[in-house]
Each structure stands twice: as C-alpha cells, then as structure tokens.
Design an enzyme around this catalytic site. Structure first.
Site, mmCIF file in Angstrom:
data_model
loop_
_atom_site.group_PDB
_atom_site.id
_atom_site.type_symbol
_atom_site.label_atom_id
_atom_site.label_comp_id
_atom_site.label_asym_id
_atom_site.label_seq_id
_atom_site.Cartn_x
_atom_site.Cartn_y
_atom_site.Cartn_z
ATOM 1 N N ASP A 99 0.666 -1.232 -0.129
ATOM 2 C CA ASP A 99 0.113 0.005 -0.011
ATOM 3 C C ASP A 99 0.814 1.198 0.217
ATOM 4 O O ASP A 99 1.871 1.666 0.862
ATOM 5 C CB ASP A 99 -1.062 0.075 1.156
ATOM 6 C CG ASP A 99 -1.775 -1.251 1.727
ATOM 7 O OD1 ASP A 99 -1.467 -2.153 0.868
ATOM 8 O OD2 ASP A 99 -2.078 -1.038 2.952
ATOM 9 N N GLN A 146 3.893 0.489 2.262
ATOM 10 C CA GLN A 146 4.354 -0.621 3.103
ATOM 11 C C GLN A 146 5.687 -1.333 2.187
ATOM 12 O O GLN A 146 5.417 -1.577 1.083
ATOM 13 C CB GLN A 146 3.026 -1.397 2.859
ATOM 14 C CG GLN A 146 1.956 -0.968 3.780
ATOM 15 C CD GLN A 146 2.214 -1.147 5.171
ATOM 16 O OE1 GLN A 146 1.946 -2.038 5.863
ATOM 17 N NE2 GLN A 146 2.761 0.093 5.878
ATOM 18 N N SER A 201 -0.270 0.147 7.517
ATOM 19 C CA SER A 201 -0.454 1.301 6.632
ATOM 20 C C SER A 201 -0.955 2.637 7.689
ATOM 21 O O SER A 201 -1.555 2.446 8.695
ATOM 22 C CB SER A 201 -1.605 1.082 5.820
ATOM 23 O OG SER A 201 -0.995 0.265 4.601
ATOM 24 N N ASP A 237 -5.200 1.265 9.627
ATOM 25 C CA ASP A 237 -4.869 2.064 8.327
ATOM 26 C C ASP A 237 -5.702 3.458 8.635
ATOM 27 O O ASP A 237 -6.492 3.761 7.836
ATOM 28 C CB ASP A 237 -5.588 1.472 7.142
ATOM 29 C CG ASP A 237 -5.190 -0.019 7.065
ATOM 30 O OD1 ASP A 237 -4.004 -0.601 7.316
ATOM 31 O OD2 ASP A 237 -5.860 -0.952 6.227
ATOM 32 N N GLU A 280 -10.421 -2.228 4.413
ATOM 33 C CA GLU A 280 -9.246 -1.951 4.679
ATOM 34 C C GLU A 280 -8.875 -0.604 4.073
ATOM 35 O O GLU A 280 -9.522 -0.119 3.010
ATOM 36 C CB GLU A 280 -7.947 -2.718 3.901
ATOM 37 C CG GLU A 280 -8.188 -3.941 4.521
ATOM 38 C CD GLU A 280 -6.957 -5.149 4.130
ATOM 39 O OE1 GLU A 280 -6.359 -5.774 4.975
ATOM 40 O OE2 GLU A 280 -6.810 -5.141 3.011
ATOM 41 N N TRP A 307 -3.413 -8.412 -3.806
ATOM 42 C CA TRP A 307 -3.107 -9.714 -2.981
ATOM 43 C C TRP A 307 -3.252 -11.029 -3.548
ATOM 44 O O TRP A 307 -4.244 -11.361 -4.425
ATOM 45 C CB TRP A 307 -4.038 -9.696 -1.854
ATOM 46 C CG TRP A 307 -3.486 -8.589 -0.833
ATOM 47 C CD1 TRP A 307 -4.261 -7.561 -0.746
ATOM 48 C CD2 TRP A 307 -2.139 -8.434 0.047
ATOM 49 N NE1 TRP A 307 -3.692 -6.610 0.173
ATOM 50 C CE2 TRP A 307 -2.306 -6.943 0.615
ATOM 51 C CE3 TRP A 307 -1.082 -9.201 -0.162
ATOM 52 C CZ2 TRP A 307 -1.083 -6.695 1.406
ATOM 53 C CZ3 TRP A 307 -0.140 -8.712 0.651
ATOM 54 C CH2 TRP A 307 -0.203 -7.487 1.462
HETATM 55 C C1 FRU Z 1 -3.913 -3.329 2.749
HETATM 56 C C2 FRU Z 1 -3.288 -3.854 3.913
HETATM 57 C C3 FRU Z 1 -3.764 -3.167 5.312
HETATM 58 C C4 FRU Z 1 -2.581 -3.149 6.056
HETATM 59 C C5 FRU Z 1 -1.245 -3.526 5.221
HETATM 60 C C6 FRU Z 1 -0.466 -4.365 5.621
HETATM 61 O O1 FRU Z 1 -3.249 -3.949 1.692
HETATM 62 O O2 FRU Z 1 -3.652 -5.276 4.297
HETATM 63 O O3 FRU Z 1 -4.956 -3.136 5.654
HETATM 64 O O4 FRU Z 1 -2.310 -2.138 6.913
HETATM 65 O O5 FRU Z 1 -2.038 -4.016 4.091
HETATM 66 O O6 FRU Z 1 0.947 -4.371 4.978
#
Ligand code: FRU
Length: 499
Positions: free
Chosen positions: A43, A59, A103, A167, A221, A304
C-alpha cells in the site's frame, strides 16, 4: 526501547536494501512509477504535501521480495513525476509495532510532519488474530522520524470489534483532527470507524461512519474520507465481496461511496458502492490534498495473492501513477493522470492511422515506456469490436488488448496473452453515446494504465511480456472504425536519469 535501537533497525534495513539493489534484474523494472529500490512493497502510505514537496511512503519489506514485517519505505518529488528514494522511514522496533508498521497517513502540524500508522502484533498468525493499535511518529526534516514516547495513541477499540482495526487516515477540520479506521466486527461486518482529537495524542471514539449492509465484505481496509466537488467521498478496500457478473472480479476490491456528510451529527448518507478502477491490479488507494487544491489519488498497482513474476528478479510491487480526482454529474469519480506527467514525454512518435477495417494494423511504434492518446470516431462505426493492442510480439503470440466491445458497450482489458504468469479479462461499462470514445494509455515495462473517456473509466493492470514484445497495433473486428486522432510519446525513465 531506546531511540538508538530505532536508528539501528533503520540502518539495517537501508543496508539490506543496498545489497538487494545489486542483485536485481531490470527487465520488468518500472521506469516512471514508484517501487522500492529493491524487494517488496504494497500500500501507499502517508501521501502528503510538505514544505513544497510531495511525499509518498509505502508498506515495505526491505529484506525480501515477499510481504514480511512491515516497514515504511519513502520517496519524495517536487512535481509528482520525478521521484527520489529516501531512507526507510519506519521500522518495527517497539513492542507495540513489533510485527509491523502497518498502513497509515500523514499530516502537517506546526511545520512538523506527523505519520499515524497501525502498530501490528500477531497473537496467532495462522488464525489471523492480531492486536492492532494506532501510533504516531514525527519529523521536522521529512526524512528522519521519531516515534512518540507514549505510543500507542489508540489502543481501545469498540466492544463489537475484532482486533482488525487499522489504516488510520487523518485530516483536520477547524481545530479538530479526525481519523477513519478500517475495521472488522465480531460478526464479520466490514466498516469504517471514526475518532477525533485536539492534539493528535488523545483520541475519542465517535462511532461508525459507514458499514457493510449488503455484499460489501467482512473487512474494510485503507479508508479515506474527503470532500470532492461539494460532496463527500469515502474510499475503502473491502475484503470478502462476491463477484457479480463483470464486477468485483479481483481477489479484493477498491471502491467508494459518494454522499453528504453532516459533521455536527457525524452522519454520512451515501449512495451505492462503485469500484474505482476496473483493471486487475488496483488496491488500497489513498489520496492527498495539495497546495493547488487538487485531490490526488495513488493506489497499489498489484493485487493480493496474484502471481508476481518480478519476485524472481529481486523486487515486487509498485504504486500507480498519481491521478487527479473529480466528480461527474452522475456522482462517479473521474480519475485523470496529473497534468505534470506530460513532462515525461521525450519524443512524439508519428502515428498515422486513419481507419481500421476488419484487420490488425501493425504500427512503427515499438516502445516499452509509452503514452498513447487515441480518439476513435463513433460516427460511421460498423465494427463490433475495436481497439489497441500493446506489447505485441513479432510472432503474434504475445499481446495485451485494450478494446471496446460495441454490442455490450464495454471497455475490455485482456491479458490472456500478455506474457508470463498472470491472465484474465476485465470488462466494464463505457459510454459510447458521444462522437468519440477516447483511450489514454500509459505503458511501463510491466504495467498498463488505461484512462478511457477522459478518466470516466480506468483500468490498471500489471503485465509481464518478453522484453522484445514491443509493437503497438490497431484492430477492428467485423467492420470499420475511423480514428479521429492518435498521438504517441516515448516517455523518460526517471530512475535511469538519476544514476
Ligand atoms: C492492505 C493491508 C492493510 C494493512 C497492510 C499491511 O493491503 O492489508 O490493511 O495495513 O496491507 O501491509
């Protein structure tokens, strides 16, 4: 723990990255998108305009090509086009974030840049049970961050919540700071919850801003909430939606609700969920508001659980191009590539195709970093299907098709023959009622971003063709289409020119 250890972890991460960079293979390495110097990203985080520069965090796992304990990687730019890598900004080095700095977002207060992120601690990873708290870190130079000594700033969660509460997206309204958080209830209802604060450190729970009331998933998310052309937009990335026809085809979705927000009553009344981008690889989008008053969105340009062939090359994951948002008359989000991207153009390439009739026309364009702008006339149209093929191989075995299916009024992105790994066709409704239908396409070494009808519909996907599959072609099936205008530009590699 001491500040010294924080510095150690960041240094360790930067050293690991430097080594990883040496081993990277460049074939699919993107030329004008943000990715980490090497290894994994997901992210976008903390998008912000600070002291005259745009900052994008993300991330990041600096020690490998797959997801691992999350750090925050960092890049900055003066113009949203030419980015520069900065040292890793956050590393998981305290008890409250020991399994990851998840995030979050950023805000400027008193000339200081504050990051607010989720501290992630696994309780039982195989069962997906975790403790997630919200934490802050600050910096005056925009590069080196210090975590707040009394972190976490939010550790209490609503009674009906699971540990999935993460997040934070922050904004300021008057003298109050607000955050929205993505959340999963004990009954597996995805929702967004809202907290407020006067000082960034003490937060009060305000309630639920919006939640799943139909097929909108068990977990939401990466929320974002802002005013857009007189309305309010809530963006989020729901997990657990069922596919419906051509809709919701990806593993997880990213979309929005448009409505009216009454801040005093803290009530958001909204319409139906809409996907934001209809390609294979668009997730966890976040926005920033810049000094020109623009609302600019950047997403993670992957999905994902997809196969990600660049892992074998020592890197994985990238962010989309920055897109300026606006709202259409029928309250749909329009996304246009930011105007500054024109500065990537290094050379206009001749593209003289006037019409295409039941054929495939090979052009003279063979480029890996390319922008195409084509307007197909709908006036004397007889073709049932037409469009552009990119990254085509000489022998015809590889191609990525961006087309219009006239009978069903759909935009189609077909990567069945795009090369390594990933496959699939995405389709979505497009308006064919005007004089033309336009396709504005950005091609990078392993990505394609399509902005159709001036950003009314977008599709973003990763592709992994052979380095020799470079040709651009036009096609029409069962009839003819005229081309009202067609332009092409070779684009710069912003990372090469920094070496
Ligand atoms: C979204 C997520 C967020 C989390 C992050 C972890 O892609 O799952 O909810 O904070 O990635 O890397």
């Amino acid at each position: 723990m001491t500040t010294l250890m924080t510095t150690d972890k960041i240094e360790q991460a930067n050293e690991a990255l430097q080594k990883a960079v040496q081993k990277m293979k460049k074939d699919w390495r993107l030329g004008y998108h943000i990715a980490a110097p090497a290894n994994w990203i997901n992210d976008p985080n903390g998008l912000v305009y600070f002291k005259g520069e745009y900052h994008a965090f993300y991330q990041h796992y600096p020690y490998g090509e797959s997801w691992g304990p999350m750090h925050w990687g960092h890049a900055k730019s003066k113009d949203l086009v030419h980015w520069e890598h900065l040292p890793v900004a956050l590393a998981p080095d305290h008890d409250y974030d020991r399994d990851g700095c998840f995030s979050g977002s950023a805000i400027v207060k008193d000339d200081t840049l504050y990051l607010i992120y989720t501290g992630h601690v696994w309780v039982d990873q195989p069962k997906d049970i975790a403790i997630q708290t919200q934490c802050i870190a600050s910096s005056t130079d925009g590069i080196h961050f210090t975590k707040y000594e009394n972190n976490p700033v939010i550790s209490e969660i609503p009674e009906d919540s699971t540990g999935h509460v993460r997040d934070p997206k922050i904004w300021q309204s008057g003298d109050t700071y607000h955050i929205v958080l993505g959340n999963r209830t004990k009954e597996d209802i995805g929702r967004v919850i809202h907290y407020t604060s006067k000082d960034l450190k003490n937060w009060t729970y305000e309630g639920v801003l919006a939640q799943n009331e139909s097929n909108l998933g068990y977990m939401w998310e990466c929320p974002d909430f802002f005013e857009l052309d007189g309305k309010h937009a809530l963006l989020f990335s729901p997990q657990g939606m069922e596919a419906e026809g051509d809709r919701y085809q990806n593993r997880y979705q990213t979309g929005y609700l448009i409505g009216t927000y009454n801040e005093v009553a803290d009530k958001f009344e909204h319409g139906e969920f809409e996907e934001m981008d209809y390609g294979h690889d668009f997730y966890a989008v976040q926005t920033l508001h810049d000094d020109q008053g623009r609302r600019i969105a950047i997403g993670w340009m992957d999905m994902w659980d997809s196969e990600m062939p660049t892992k074998e090359h020592g890197w994985c994951g990238a962010l989309t191009l920055p897109r300026e948002l606006s709202l259409s008359a029928d309250e749909k989000i329009i996304m246009k590539p930011v105007a500054e991207l024109e500065s990537l153009r290094t050379q206009e390439l001749p593209l003289n195709v006037a019409s295409v009739s039941d054929e495939v026309i090979k052009t003279d364009i063979n480029e890996e970093l390319l922008e195409l702008k084509v307007a197909f006339s709908l006036k004397n149209l007889t073709a049932k299907e037409f469009g552009i093929k990119v990254r085509c191989s000489e022998d015809g075995t590889e191609e990525t098709l961006i087309g219009i299916d006239v009978e069903t009024s759909k935009l189609v992105l077909d990567r069945e023959h795009s090369g390594k790994g990933v496959k699939g066709i995405r389709k979505t409704a497009i308006n064919l009622e005007g004089d033309t239908v336009t396709l504005h396409v950005f091609l990078d070494r392993s990505s394609v971003e399509v902005f159709a009808n001036d950003g009314a519909v977008t599709m973003t996907s990763r592709i992994y063709p052979k380095t020799t599959s470079l040709n651009v072609q036009f096609y029409a099936v069962n009839g003819k289409v005229d081309i009202a205008s067609a332009q092409a530009w070779k684009l710069a590699d912003i990372w090469e020119s920094q070496k």
